[in-house]
Design a protein around this motif. Structure first.
Motif, PDB file in Angstrom:
ATOM      1  N   GLY A   1      32.870  38.877  40.386  1.00 14.83           N
ATOM      2  CA  GLY A   1      31.995  38.691  38.596  1.00 14.83           C
ATOM      3  C   GLY A   1      31.737  37.600  37.872  1.00 14.83           C
ATOM      4  O   GLY A   1      31.570  37.561  37.284  1.00 14.83           O
ATOM      5  N   GLY A   2      32.329  36.864  38.787  1.00 14.03           N
ATOM      6  CA  GLY A   2      33.108  35.283  37.888  1.00 14.03           C
ATOM      7  C   GLY A   2      31.481  34.403  37.516  1.00 14.03           C
ATOM      8  O   GLY A   2      31.470  34.280  36.764  1.00 14.03           O
ATOM      9  N   LEU A   3      30.869  34.272  39.321  1.00 14.72           N
ATOM     10  CA  LEU A   3      29.388  33.561  39.296  1.00 14.72           C
ATOM     11  C   LEU A   3      28.703  34.158  38.482  1.00 14.72           C
ATOM     12  O   LEU A   3      28.437  33.814  37.715  1.00 14.72           O
ATOM     13  N   GLY A   4      29.198  35.743  38.423  1.00 12.78           N
ATOM     14  CA  GLY A   4      27.595  36.692  37.290  1.00 12.78           C
ATOM     15  C   GLY A   4      27.539  35.791  36.204  1.00 12.78           C
ATOM     16  O   GLY A   4      26.778  36.137  34.935  1.00 12.78           O
ATOM     17  N   LEU A   5      29.157  36.181  35.796  1.00 17.54           N
ATOM     18  CA  LEU A   5      29.771  36.139  34.285  1.00 17.54           C
ATOM     19  C   LEU A   5      29.002  33.918  34.159  1.00 17.54           C
ATOM     20  O   LEU A   5      28.603  34.492  32.661  1.00 17.54           O
ATOM     21  N   THR A   6      29.162  33.276  34.498  1.00 17.73           N
ATOM     22  CA  THR A   6      28.863  32.567  34.686  1.00 17.73           C
ATOM     23  C   THR A   6      27.615  31.961  34.156  1.00 17.73           C
ATOM     24  O   THR A   6      26.950  31.392  33.812  1.00 17.73           O
ATOM     25  N   ARG A   7      26.639  33.104  34.934  1.00 18.00           N
ATOM     26  CA  ARG A   7      24.501  33.100  35.146  1.00 18.00           C
ATOM     27  C   ARG A   7      24.305  33.641  33.803  1.00 18.00           C
ATOM     28  O   ARG A   7      23.516  33.075  33.071  1.00 18.00           O
ATOM     29  N   SER A   8      24.778  34.596  33.116  1.00 18.98           N
ATOM     30  CA  SER A   8      25.071  35.324  32.367  1.00 18.98           C
ATOM     31  C   SER A   8      25.041  34.714  30.779  1.00 18.98           C
ATOM     32  O   SER A   8      24.644  34.050  30.137  1.00 18.98           O
ATOM     33  N   ILE A  59      41.081  27.292  29.282  1.00 20.17           N
ATOM     34  CA  ILE A  59      41.127  28.313  30.282  1.00 20.17           C
ATOM     35  C   ILE A  59      40.877  27.529  31.693  1.00 20.17           C
ATOM     36  O   ILE A  59      39.455  27.809  31.170  1.00 20.17           O
ATOM     37  N   GLY A  60      41.611  28.059  32.711  1.00 12.26           N
ATOM     38  CA  GLY A  60      40.314  28.108  33.700  1.00 12.26           C
ATOM     39  C   GLY A  60      40.540  28.978  34.522  1.00 12.26           C
ATOM     40  O   GLY A  60      41.481  30.141  34.681  1.00 12.26           O
ATOM     41  N   LEU A  61      39.493  29.930  35.120  1.00 12.41           N
ATOM     42  CA  LEU A  61      39.230  31.218  35.475  1.00 12.41           C
ATOM     43  C   LEU A  61      38.012  30.254  37.074  1.00 12.41           C
ATOM     44  O   LEU A  61      37.653  30.024  37.267  1.00 12.41           O
ATOM     45  N   ALA A  62      39.386  30.675  37.491  1.00  7.59           N
ATOM     46  CA  ALA A  62      38.979  30.236  39.429  1.00  7.59           C
ATOM     47  C   ALA A  62      38.178  31.580  39.614  1.00  7.59           C
ATOM     48  O   ALA A  62      38.456  32.655  40.357  1.00  7.59           O
ATOM     49  N   VAL A  63      37.496  30.764  40.628  1.00  3.61           N
ATOM     50  CA  VAL A  63      36.513  31.633  41.797  1.00  3.61           C
ATOM     51  C   VAL A  63      36.599  31.470  42.774  1.00  3.61           C
ATOM     52  O   VAL A  63      35.420  31.000  43.285  1.00  3.61           O
ATOM     53  N   ASP A  64      38.316  32.436  43.085  1.00  5.41           N
ATOM     54  CA  ASP A  64      38.128  31.650  44.604  1.00  5.41           C
ATOM     55  C   ASP A  64      39.642  32.698  44.959  1.00  5.41           C
ATOM     56  O   ASP A  64      39.413  34.202  44.105  1.00  5.41           O
ATOM     57  N   LYS A  65      39.660  33.399  45.945  1.00  4.70           N
ATOM     58  CA  LYS A  65      40.364  34.302  45.925  1.00  4.70           C
ATOM     59  C   LYS A  65      41.841  34.003  45.877  1.00  4.70           C
ATOM     60  O   LYS A  65      42.471  32.912  45.637  1.00  4.70           O
ATOM     61  N   PRO A  66      42.760  34.728  45.333  1.00  5.06           N
ATOM     62  CA  PRO A  66      43.799  34.739  45.246  1.00  5.06           C
ATOM     63  C   PRO A  66      44.626  33.675  45.277  1.00  5.06           C
ATOM     64  O   PRO A  66      46.148  33.131  45.171  1.00  5.06           O
ATOM     65  N   GLU A  67      44.952  33.823  47.074  1.00  6.70           N
ATOM     66  CA  GLU A  67      45.862  33.433  47.875  1.00  6.70           C
ATOM     67  C   GLU A  67      45.703  31.500  48.121  1.00  6.70           C
ATOM     68  O   GLU A  67      46.589  30.916  47.996  1.00  6.70           O
ATOM     69  N   GLN A  85      35.801  40.631  28.322  1.00  4.63           N
ATOM     70  CA  GLN A  85      36.938  40.857  29.752  1.00  4.63           C
ATOM     71  C   GLN A  85      38.377  40.867  29.797  1.00  4.63           C
ATOM     72  O   GLN A  85      39.188  39.995  28.842  1.00  4.63           O
ATOM     73  N   ARG A  86      38.598  40.864  31.523  1.00  4.55           N
ATOM     74  CA  ARG A  86      39.867  41.282  31.841  1.00  4.55           C
ATOM     75  C   ARG A  86      40.287  39.945  32.848  1.00  4.55           C
ATOM     76  O   ARG A  86      39.191  41.244  33.914  1.00  4.55           O
ATOM     77  N   PHE A  87      41.134  40.059  32.242  1.00  7.49           N
ATOM     78  CA  PHE A  87      41.601  38.847  34.144  1.00  7.49           C
ATOM     79  C   PHE A  87      42.720  39.426  34.640  1.00  7.49           C
ATOM     80  O   PHE A  87      43.723  39.910  33.382  1.00  7.49           O
TER      81      PHE A  87
END
Length: 190
Positions: free
Chosen positions: A143-150, A114-122, A60-62
């Motif tokens: 795709g953050g929630l899709g990644l957590t589901r996988s 590492i923190g991955l925020a499933v949220d709006k950038p602002e 993944q690239r974030f």
């Protein structure tokens, strides 16, 4: 001679029926409560992961809140704790200071947080302006929630945390708020 039923006999019979009915209703209520608790427990347990989930995560690239790119692969070969969170999630916000302190203790020779925020950038930028974190944070909006589901989080609940070992494979997963006991146990295994 046969005895005739009296009013007292019918009152006793009615009380026995009422008492049995209460016990029966209580038993049904208890069984329903246990069933509901069991379902809730099952629902919030991590489930089987997709076969390629770990490799998918490493590739993944974030984008970070300041707009730069971040790939998880730069930490491959080191234990990595990935925490999926959002600013609108109270348990996520509560656990972030604990994760920040844990990250500071781990420093260069332990687990990389590492923190991955499933949220709006602002929203993430505003939050980090008020509550700076010492560990890297990136946005997993697409795709953050899709990644957590996988990774086994079928309901997509937050917070969701995954510990990847030095071999790049998932060692631990948790849906819900982390505790200091979780982190102590995971760092002993990490």
């Amino acid at each position: 001679m046969k005895r005739r039923p009296t009013v007292a006999d019918s009152v006793d019979a009615g009380q026995n029926t009422s008492s049995r009915r209460r016990w029966l209703m209580g038993g049904v209520a208890a069984a329903a409560g246990l069933g509901g608790a069991g379902f809730a427990w099952w629902r919030f347990q991590p489930h089987a992961m997709d076969a390629s989930a770990e490799e998918q995560l490493w590739q993944q690239r974030f984008i970070t809140p300041d707009g730069s790119a971040m790939t998880l692969s730069r930490w491959r070969g080191k234990p990595v704790l990935v925490n999926f969170w959002a600013t609108w999630c109270p348990p996520c916000v509560r656990e972030l200071p604990m994760l920040d302190a844990f990250s500071a203790r781990q420093n260069q020779h332990g687990i990389q947080v590492i923190g991955l925020a499933v949220d709006k950038p602002e929203a993430v930028q505003r939050f980090l302006g008020r509550t700076p974190l010492r560990f890297p944070v990136a946005l997993a909006v697409e795709g953050g929630l899709g990644l957590t589901r996988s990774l086994g989080n079928l309901q997509g609940g937050l917070p969701f945390t995954v510990l990847l070992g030095e071999d790049g494979m998932v060692q631990q997963r948790k849906i819900g708020e982390l505790t200091t006991e979780d982190l102590a146990s995971w760092s002993a295994k990490g």
